[in-house]
Scaffold this motif. Structure first.
Motif, PDB file in Angstrom:
ATOM      1  N   ALA A 121       0.832  -1.201   0.000  1.00 38.04           N
ATOM      2  CA  ALA A 121       0.000   0.000   0.000  1.00 38.04           C
ATOM      3  C   ALA A 121       0.868   1.252   0.000  1.00 38.04           C
ATOM      4  O   ALA A 121       2.060   1.216   0.342  1.00 38.04           O
ATOM      5  N   ASP A 122       0.236   2.354  -0.365  1.00 42.76           N
ATOM      6  CA  ASP A 122       0.944   3.630  -0.379  1.00 42.76           C
ATOM      7  C   ASP A 122       1.043   4.264   1.002  1.00 42.76           C
ATOM      8  O   ASP A 122       1.706   5.299   1.164  1.00 42.76           O
ATOM      9  N   GLY A 123       0.390   3.666   1.984  1.00 41.80           N
ATOM     10  CA  GLY A 123       0.430   4.186   3.340  1.00 41.80           C
ATOM     11  C   GLY A 123      -0.260   3.232   4.284  1.00 41.80           C
ATOM     12  O   GLY A 123      -0.704   2.147   3.888  1.00 41.80           O
ATOM     13  N   PRO A 124      -0.393   3.585   5.568  1.00 44.67           N
ATOM     14  CA  PRO A 124      -1.087   2.726   6.538  1.00 44.67           C
ATOM     15  C   PRO A 124      -2.529   2.477   6.104  1.00 44.67           C
ATOM     16  O   PRO A 124      -3.219   3.399   5.649  1.00 44.67           O
ATOM     17  N   LEU A 125      -2.997   1.245   6.253  1.00 43.93           N
ATOM     18  CA  LEU A 125      -4.325   0.900   5.760  1.00 43.93           C
ATOM     19  C   LEU A 125      -5.450   1.713   6.402  1.00 43.93           C
ATOM     20  O   LEU A 125      -6.415   2.061   5.701  1.00 43.93           O
ATOM     21  N   PRO A 126      -5.401   2.019   7.705  1.00 48.23           N
ATOM     22  CA  PRO A 126      -6.512   2.799   8.273  1.00 48.23           C
ATOM     23  C   PRO A 126      -6.747   4.122   7.558  1.00 48.23           C
ATOM     24  O   PRO A 126      -7.860   4.663   7.593  1.00 48.23           O
ATOM     25  N   ARG A 127      -5.741   4.636   6.875  1.00 51.51           N
ATOM     26  CA  ARG A 127      -5.893   5.895   6.145  1.00 51.51           C
ATOM     27  C   ARG A 127      -6.931   5.760   5.038  1.00 51.51           C
ATOM     28  O   ARG A 127      -7.549   6.749   4.611  1.00 51.51           O
ATOM     29  N   TYR A 128      -7.149   4.525   4.534  1.00 56.71           N
ATOM     30  CA  TYR A 128      -8.012   4.309   3.379  1.00 56.71           C
ATOM     31  C   TYR A 128      -9.364   3.710   3.756  1.00 56.71           C
ATOM     32  O   TYR A 128     -10.120   3.281   2.878  1.00 56.71           O
ATOM     33  N   VAL A 129      -9.696   3.693   5.028  1.00 59.41           N
ATOM     34  CA  VAL A 129     -10.997   3.201   5.472  1.00 59.41           C
ATOM     35  C   VAL A 129     -12.044   4.287   5.230  1.00 59.41           C
ATOM     36  O   VAL A 129     -11.818   5.466   5.513  1.00 59.41           O
ATOM     37  N   ARG A 130     -13.181   3.886   4.675  1.00 58.53           N
ATOM     38  CA  ARG A 130     -14.257   4.852   4.440  1.00 58.53           C
ATOM     39  C   ARG A 130     -15.613   4.163   4.563  1.00 58.53           C
ATOM     40  O   ARG A 130     -15.717   2.931   4.553  1.00 58.53           O
ATOM     41  N   ASP A 131     -16.639   4.988   4.671  1.00 59.19           N
ATOM     42  CA  ASP A 131     -18.012   4.485   4.706  1.00 59.19           C
ATOM     43  C   ASP A 131     -18.462   4.124   3.302  1.00 59.19           C
ATOM     44  O   ASP A 131     -18.093   4.784   2.318  1.00 59.19           O
ATOM     45  N   GLY A 132     -19.268   3.057   3.216  1.00 55.91           N
ATOM     46  CA  GLY A 132     -19.881   2.684   1.955  1.00 55.91           C
ATOM     47  C   GLY A 132     -21.384   2.808   2.043  1.00 55.91           C
ATOM     48  O   GLY A 132     -21.927   3.369   3.004  1.00 55.91           O
ATOM     49  N   ASP A 133     -22.074   2.285   1.060  1.00 59.97           N
ATOM     50  CA  ASP A 133     -23.534   2.323   1.048  1.00 59.97           C
ATOM     51  C   ASP A 133     -24.098   1.360   2.094  1.00 59.97           C
ATOM     52  O   ASP A 133     -23.455   0.376   2.471  1.00 59.97           O
ATOM     53  N   GLY A 134     -25.318   1.641   2.523  1.00 54.14           N
ATOM     54  CA  GLY A 134     -26.053   0.700   3.355  1.00 54.14           C
ATOM     55  C   GLY A 134     -25.433   0.428   4.698  1.00 54.14           C
ATOM     56  O   GLY A 134     -25.637  -0.642   5.275  1.00 54.14           O
ATOM     57  N   GLY A 135     -24.665   1.376   5.237  1.00 50.72           N
ATOM     58  CA  GLY A 135     -24.111   1.231   6.578  1.00 50.72           C
ATOM     59  C   GLY A 135     -22.856   0.412   6.683  1.00 50.72           C
ATOM     60  O   GLY A 135     -22.438   0.070   7.794  1.00 50.72           O
ATOM     61  N   VAL A 136     -22.211   0.068   5.556  1.00 52.87           N
ATOM     62  CA  VAL A 136     -20.984  -0.711   5.627  1.00 52.87           C
ATOM     63  C   VAL A 136     -19.776   0.215   5.771  1.00 52.87           C
ATOM     64  O   VAL A 136     -19.814   1.387   5.400  1.00 52.87           O
ATOM     65  N   VAL A 137     -18.706  -0.352   6.316  1.00 51.54           N
ATOM     66  CA  VAL A 137     -17.441   0.361   6.471  1.00 51.54           C
ATOM     67  C   VAL A 137     -16.342  -0.585   6.024  1.00 51.54           C
ATOM     68  O   VAL A 137     -16.342  -1.767   6.373  1.00 51.54           O
ATOM     69  N   GLY A 138     -15.417  -0.079   5.230  1.00 53.32           N
ATOM     70  CA  GLY A 138     -14.371  -0.975   4.754  1.00 53.32           C
ATOM     71  C   GLY A 138     -13.182  -0.233   4.191  1.00 53.32           C
ATOM     72  O   GLY A 138     -13.098   1.002   4.225  1.00 53.32           O
ATOM     73  N   LEU A 139     -12.264  -1.012   3.654  1.00 54.71           N
ATOM     74  CA  LEU A 139     -11.055  -0.488   3.044  1.00 54.71           C
ATOM     75  C   LEU A 139     -11.326  -0.168   1.575  1.00 54.71           C
ATOM     76  O   LEU A 139     -11.868  -0.997   0.840  1.00 54.71           O
ATOM     77  N   ASP A 140     -10.944   1.034   1.152  1.00 55.97           N
ATOM     78  CA  ASP A 140     -11.023   1.405  -0.259  1.00 55.97           C
ATOM     79  C   ASP A 140      -9.804   0.793  -0.943  1.00 55.97           C
ATOM     80  O   ASP A 140      -8.763   1.421  -1.081  1.00 55.97           O
ATOM     81  N   THR A 141      -9.943  -0.459  -1.365  1.00 57.50           N
ATOM     82  CA  THR A 141      -8.786  -1.212  -1.871  1.00 57.50           C
ATOM     83  C   THR A 141      -8.126  -0.557  -3.079  1.00 57.50           C
ATOM     84  O   THR A 141      -6.898  -0.456  -3.119  1.00 57.50           O
ATOM     85  N   PRO A 142      -8.864  -0.077  -4.092  1.00 57.30           N
ATOM     86  CA  PRO A 142      -8.174   0.587  -5.199  1.00 57.30           C
ATOM     87  C   PRO A 142      -7.347   1.793  -4.746  1.00 57.30           C
ATOM     88  O   PRO A 142      -6.266   2.047  -5.273  1.00 57.30           O
ATOM     89  N   ALA A 143      -7.842   2.529  -3.743  1.00 56.26           N
ATOM     90  CA  ALA A 143      -7.125   3.726  -3.289  1.00 56.26           C
ATOM     91  C   ALA A 143      -5.833   3.394  -2.555  1.00 56.26           C
ATOM     92  O   ALA A 143      -4.917   4.224  -2.494  1.00 56.26           O
ATOM     93  N   THR A 144      -5.726   2.192  -1.994  1.00 55.57           N
ATOM     94  CA  THR A 144      -4.516   1.842  -1.244  1.00 55.57           C
ATOM     95  C   THR A 144      -3.277   1.744  -2.114  1.00 55.57           C
ATOM     96  O   THR A 144      -2.155   1.863  -1.641  1.00 55.57           O
ATOM     97  N   GLY A 145      -3.476   1.485  -3.406  1.00 58.70           N
ATOM     98  CA  GLY A 145      -2.349   1.207  -4.295  1.00 58.70           C
ATOM     99  C   GLY A 145      -2.081  -0.267  -4.478  1.00 58.70           C
ATOM    100  O   GLY A 145      -1.172  -0.642  -5.233  1.00 58.70           O
TER     101      GLY A 145
END
Length: 412
Positions: free
Chosen positions: A193-217
């Motif tokens: 990844a281009d940085g620590p994974l928690p940096r790329y955590v975001r909210d998604g639809d329908g109340g889910v929360v996860g890692l924005d995998t494409p954004a991590t690199g």
């Protein structure tokens, strides 16, 4: 002897299914192909160059000014409903190969968080929530989270940086989660990844929360490791294993190599479209019978990135590869089947899959004219059609019915 090559253009939808707006009402207007053609023409001032897809009948299925309105190739053209809930690559490919995924359970990680945390702790891992949100940090390095690239509740991921631990450690965590997960797929992902994974955590639809995998690199950087842990299936009743047991060589290419089960298959995992096409052509050139299943993943990534220009460039690259496959698969009995696994409209305004019909374009060298196919009720009908082309009994698959041309409705 005959060859059947299935090319899955990941995320290539041709219009919303009737229930597409159940999660996101705007998805009722999804049209990955049409919107990509429109946007690319507007921006570049020219139509996309898709002569092979036009010759395969894509413009007969989804009429558009930038697609050929007729063809002389002996193709059969139609569209398929997905036959599984949501819009997901794993469920799509399993269904296409003959599995019945209509009863997949949908569950967000947050609904099972306590059970997942308890199972991981019992297995000897340290477990904590990330800032009180509904995802877990395991052994201070691996995130267990909702997958943001599919509809909420279809898949969960266990993601870690390979700088921090070995992929086998990430996989062990994913396997523990899989033991109690009620959903279609748990995905172990390791990369740089281009940085620590928690940096790329975001909210998604329908109340889910996860890692924005494409954004991590992860997808851009070398060394990506992925393993898909699916729900329990009888893989002997899916097309790759069935074909291999009948003595037909099987090659799985691109993402298909990661997600389809067949111990006897030759696997050629790859993400770059050029590599996927090169492996597909190499497998199709081999002597004798063959089943080749290839997944072009970069179109799906362009959809997630909401980048219609990139999507269009990739379609042109795929089109050039299809021209070589059309010329190569010219023996009576050969089949080239071009399809998708769901939609991923790069203009829709969000970075998730879209629930769309997908094209079914079948090149049949022995036929005398282009013809229309009835709408397929499930992607499983594609697998059954391929089985019949290979001389196999399609009723041996767990799901699917071969598609037969509508003889009284010749295509233009």
């Amino acid at each position: 002897m005959s060859k059947t090559v299935i090319v899955v253009v990941d995320g290539l939808g041709v219009g919303a299914m009737p229930d597409a707006g159940a999660l996101r009402p705007g998805d009722l207007y999804a049209d990955t192909l049409g919107h990509t053609l429109d946007r690319c023409h507007t921006v570049s001032g020219r139509p996309l160059r898709l002569p092979s897809l036009g010759a395969l009948g894509l413009g007969l299925l989804r009429p558009h000014p930038d697609l050929a309105s007729h063809t002389r190739l002996p193709v059969a053209v139609g569209r398929a409903a997905l036959g599984y809930p949501g819009a997901d690559t794993f469920a799509g490919h399993q269904t296409m190969m003959g599995a019945d995924f209509s009863q997949v359970t949908v569950s967000r990680l947050g609904e099972c968080l306590d059970q997942v945390a308890a199972a991981l702790a019992t297995a000897g891992h340290s477990v904590e929530r990330l800032d009180g949100r509904p995802l877990l940090v395991v052994d201070k390095a691996v995130l267990v989270h909702d997958n943001l690239e599919a509809d909420p509740g279809i898949n969960w991921n266990a993601s870690g940086r390979l700088e921090d631990l070995r992929f086998e450690q990430i996989l062990a965590i994913a396997r523990t989660v899989r033991q109690i997960a009620p959903i279609a797929r748990v995905i172990a992902v390791g990369g740089h990844a281009d940085g620590p994974l928690p940096r790329y955590v975001r909210d998604g639809d329908g109340g889910v929360v996860g890692l924005d995998t494409p954004a991590t690199g992860f997808y851009r950087n070398a060394g990506l490791r992925v393993q898909h842990l699916g729900a329990s299936l009888d893989h002997t009743r899916q097309l790759p294993d069935f074909a291999a047991r009948a003595g037909i060589p099987v090659t799985l290419i691109g993402k298909a190599a990661d997600i389809l089960a067949c111990d006897a298959a030759v696997r050629r995992p790859a993400v770059p479209t050029a590599d996927v096409l090169a492996h597909t052509l190499q497998a199709a050139r081999a002597d004798g019978d063959a089943l080749v299943v290839a997944n072009v993943q970069e179109t799906d990534l362009a959809g997630h990135q909401q980048d219609p220009a990139r999507y269009g460039r990739l379609l042109e690259q795929v089109d050039a590869g299809l021209a070589e496959l059309i010329a190569l698969l010219d023996t009576p009995g050969d089949r080239l089947i071009v399809t998708g696994d769901h939609g991923n409209d790069p203009t829709i305004g969000h970075a998730y899959h879209t629930r769309e019909y997908v094209p079914v374009l079948v090149h049949r060298p022995e036929a005398d004219s282009p013809q229309h196919l009835p709408d397929a009720h499930s992607l499983a009908d594609i697998g059954a059609t391929a089985a019949a082309a290979l001389g196999l009994d399609p009723t041996a698959l767990a799901n699917g019915t071969p598609l037969r041309p509508l003889r009284d409705q010749p295509a233009a």
